[in-house]
Enzyme design. Structure first.
Site, PDB file in Angstrom:
ATOM      1  N   HIS A 288      12.555  -6.026   8.486  1.00 32.78           N
ATOM      2  CA  HIS A 288      11.982  -5.010   8.547  1.00 32.78           C
ATOM      3  C   HIS A 288      10.852  -5.272   9.316  1.00 32.78           C
ATOM      4  O   HIS A 288       9.951  -6.039   9.270  1.00 32.78           O
ATOM      5  CB  HIS A 288      11.596  -5.005   6.763  1.00 32.78           C
ATOM      6  CG  HIS A 288       9.968  -3.127   7.126  1.00 32.78           C
ATOM      7  ND1 HIS A 288       9.217  -3.148   7.447  1.00 32.78           N
ATOM      8  CD2 HIS A 288      10.827  -2.298   5.948  1.00 32.78           C
ATOM      9  CE1 HIS A 288       9.019  -1.160   7.367  1.00 32.78           C
ATOM     10  NE2 HIS A 288      10.254  -0.969   6.317  1.00 32.78           N
ATOM     11  N   HIS A 331       1.294  -5.227   0.807  1.00 29.80           N
ATOM     12  CA  HIS A 331       0.362  -5.644   2.225  1.00 29.80           C
ATOM     13  C   HIS A 331      -0.710  -5.522   1.864  1.00 29.80           C
ATOM     14  O   HIS A 331      -1.553  -4.783   0.958  1.00 29.80           O
ATOM     15  CB  HIS A 331       0.915  -4.552   2.966  1.00 29.80           C
ATOM     16  CG  HIS A 331       0.868  -4.603   3.934  1.00 29.80           C
ATOM     17  ND1 HIS A 331      -0.199  -3.926   4.803  1.00 29.80           N
ATOM     18  CD2 HIS A 331       0.406  -5.812   4.851  1.00 29.80           C
ATOM     19  CE1 HIS A 331      -0.297  -4.302   6.239  1.00 29.80           C
ATOM     20  NE2 HIS A 331      -0.759  -5.289   6.626  1.00 29.80           N
ATOM     21  N   GLU A 337      -6.215   0.834   6.010  1.00 35.03           N
ATOM     22  CA  GLU A 337      -5.248   2.163   6.437  1.00 35.03           C
ATOM     23  C   GLU A 337      -5.266   3.925   5.858  1.00 35.03           C
ATOM     24  O   GLU A 337      -4.824   3.802   5.031  1.00 35.03           O
ATOM     25  CB  GLU A 337      -3.331   2.003   5.933  1.00 35.03           C
ATOM     26  CG  GLU A 337      -3.539   0.663   6.548  1.00 35.03           C
ATOM     27  CD  GLU A 337      -2.122  -0.102   5.623  1.00 35.03           C
ATOM     28  OE1 GLU A 337      -1.792   0.689   5.201  1.00 35.03           O
ATOM     29  OE2 GLU A 337      -2.136  -1.036   6.054  1.00 35.03           O
ATOM     30  N   HIS A 361      -5.909   3.119   2.301  1.00 34.92           N
ATOM     31  CA  HIS A 361      -5.951   1.777   1.319  1.00 34.92           C
ATOM     32  C   HIS A 361      -6.588   0.738   2.131  1.00 34.92           C
ATOM     33  O   HIS A 361      -6.368   1.130   3.664  1.00 34.92           O
ATOM     34  CB  HIS A 361      -4.472   1.271   1.895  1.00 34.92           C
ATOM     35  CG  HIS A 361      -3.014   1.843   0.708  1.00 34.92           C
ATOM     36  ND1 HIS A 361      -2.249   2.665   0.753  1.00 34.92           N
ATOM     37  CD2 HIS A 361      -3.173   2.198  -1.121  1.00 34.92           C
ATOM     38  CE1 HIS A 361      -1.782   3.131  -0.072  1.00 34.92           C
ATOM     39  NE2 HIS A 361      -2.355   3.236  -0.955  1.00 34.92           N
ATOM     40  N   HIS A 367      -1.735  -3.178  -1.298  1.00 34.54           N
ATOM     41  CA  HIS A 367      -0.947  -2.272  -1.566  1.00 34.54           C
ATOM     42  C   HIS A 367       0.870  -2.152  -0.922  1.00 34.54           C
ATOM     43  O   HIS A 367       0.741  -3.346  -0.876  1.00 34.54           O
ATOM     44  CB  HIS A 367      -1.151  -1.173  -0.888  1.00 34.54           C
ATOM     45  CG  HIS A 367      -1.246  -0.901   0.342  1.00 34.54           C
ATOM     46  ND1 HIS A 367      -2.209  -1.312   1.212  1.00 34.54           N
ATOM     47  CD2 HIS A 367      -0.459  -1.083   1.931  1.00 34.54           C
ATOM     48  CE1 HIS A 367      -2.140  -1.864   2.681  1.00 34.54           C
ATOM     49  NE2 HIS A 367      -1.297  -1.874   2.947  1.00 34.54           N
TER      50      HIS A 367
HETATM   51 FE   FE2 Z   1       0.028  -0.963   4.669  1.00 33.21          FE
END
Ligand code: FE2
Length: 437
Positions: A288, A331, A337, A361, A367
């Site tokens: 990813h 993460h 974010e 976040h 998160h």
């Molecule tokens: Fe993130």
């Protein structure tokens, strides 16, 4: 008003609403055609390097000095500007909200703006603010410019008719528009009540990210950005110009419309962009990529690769990665974010993140997928699968995002957001397979 656009990102455009209104071969003739006044609008210092040098020449019925008399203080109390630190008592945490409600009293675009977060410092031209807007009325005789920032507008409900000094744009959900710093504009609602998100960029302008090894195509292609052709109104009735300047608001009364530019040329201009024309690039074998692969626009900070703001989308796309956990991974991030959802369902959250909602976040707060999403993706049959009917986005900034009191006390703040991770089980049991019961 018929709307026409010119394609390209950052082009040197030229356009005239009346034949021959645009001077040819020079910027400032002794007498401009039609008795228009020539005026330069500088979006960069005169001496900025060529690649970031932006200005437009405007040929208008009256020069802008006639569009501003004495100013009086104006009140837009819910539009906050950085630094705006510590005006609430909410503890640190990952946060998520349901949509802000539509207003009941008559509310235009400008008075319908509510600040959610601020970051950086407007006085040093770094950082940003995130806002939501919810409106049910047109700005009929009010006009506005923001000396502090350019505005990136992301409609979620209802199309906006954004009429700027340089021309008019229709901007519907799935589209965005960007209005340059200092440019006068007015917003009308094209099809009823409207709601959406705004990124207010105090820093260097949004530009297209470099593509590196991706090459000359894909992601946001320059030709898909649309700049309006010249349009003017010769309106001589009472009007009001409202200005945002270093976080304060001021108004001045006029007896005519400031949207009187008959012709213009240059590269400092508003634009719109259809998010469905974004050509996503992703993993075509396994794993990813980082979400930066979906960056539509980036506002650089001066430090390479460290954006003042990245505007990132999570569009419809094929998921084909083999032996991979396909949703976004867990993460923690030095960047902060802010996310919103335009329509559909975001692939890391099975429920709770709804269109018109938002999440925050902040710097270094963990998160990732909720328990249901983790379980489903960990057991999924990894056939090629098309993620359809979804468009989420992120305003990601290098600066911590400070919550406003409005956001901290908003009724739609979800008390139970953290419970989305409650059911993440301990899978570790000493065996190499782990416990997947
Ligand atoms: Fe993130």
């Amino acid at each position: 008003m018929t709307l026409q656009y010119m394609p390209g990102f950052g082009n040197d455009f030229e356009t005239e609403a009346l034949p021959g209104a645009l001077p040819q071969g020079q910027n400032s003739p002794q007498r401009a055609p039609y008795g228009l006044y020539a005026e330069q609008l500088s979006g960069s210092p005169f001496t900025a390097p060529r690649g970031t040098n932006e200005r437009s020449w405007l040929y208008r019925i009256r020069p802008s000095v006639k569009h501003s008399g004495r100013f009086a203080a104006h009140d837009l109390p819910e539009w906050k500007t950085a630094p705006n630190v510590g005006d609430h008592a909410l503890a640190l945490g990952q946060l998520r909200w349901d949509p802000v409600p539509m207003p009941e009293a008559p509310t235009d675009f400008l008075s319908g703006i509510r600040t959610i977060t601020t970051a950086g410092d407007v006085h040093t031209q770094v950082g940003m603010a995130t806002h939501v807007y919810a409106a049910n009325a047109d700005m009929s005789d009010d006009y506005f410019f923001n000396a502090d920032a350019e505005l990136l507008i992301v409609p979620q409900v209802g199309a906006l008719r954004v009429v700027t000094e340089l021309g008019a744009m229709e901007v519907a959900p799935k589209e965005i528009c960007v209005i340059p710093r200092g440019m006068v504009f007015q917003v009308a609602l094209s099809d009823g009540p409207a709601r959406g998100y705004i990124c207010e960029n105090y820093g260097a302008k949004f530009t297209l990210p470099d593509r590196g090894p991706i090459g000359a195509n894909c992601l946001a292609n320059p030709r898909d950005f649309k700049t309006p052709v010249a349009w003017y109104e010769d309106k001589e009735t009472p009007c009001r110009l409202i200005v945002k300047w270093c976080g304060t608001f001021h108004a001045t009364e006029l007896d005519h419309s400031p949207l009187d530019v008959v012709a213009w040329h240059g590269n400092y201009a508003p634009y719109k962009y259809d998010l469905t024309t974004f050509s996503p690039v992703g993993a075509i074998l396994f794993d990813h990529p980082d979400p930066s692969i979906f960056t539509v626009l980036t506002a650089p900070s001066g430090e390479a690769g460290t954006a003042n703001i990245d505007f990132v989308i999570f569009p419809e796309r094929w998921m084909v990665a083999e032996h991979s956990f396909r949703p976004p991974w867990y993460h923690r991030n030095i960047m902060s974010e802010f996310m919103g959802l335009i329509y559909g369902r975001y692939d890391a959250k099975e429920e709770g993140f709804v269109p018109g909602g938002m999440s925050l976040h902040n710097m270094m707060l963990p998160h990732g997928p909720d328990a249901a999403g983790f379980d489903k993706a960990s057991r999924a049959d990894l056939k090629p699968e098309k993620l359809t009917g979804t468009m989420a986005f992120m305003f990601e900034t290098r600066f911590p995002q400070h919550l406003t009191r409005f956001a901290a006390e908003l009724d739609t703040l979800q008390d139970n957001y953290l419970t989305c991770w409650t059911d993440l089980k301990k899978r570790f049991d000493g065996t190499i397979e782990g416990n997947w019961d």
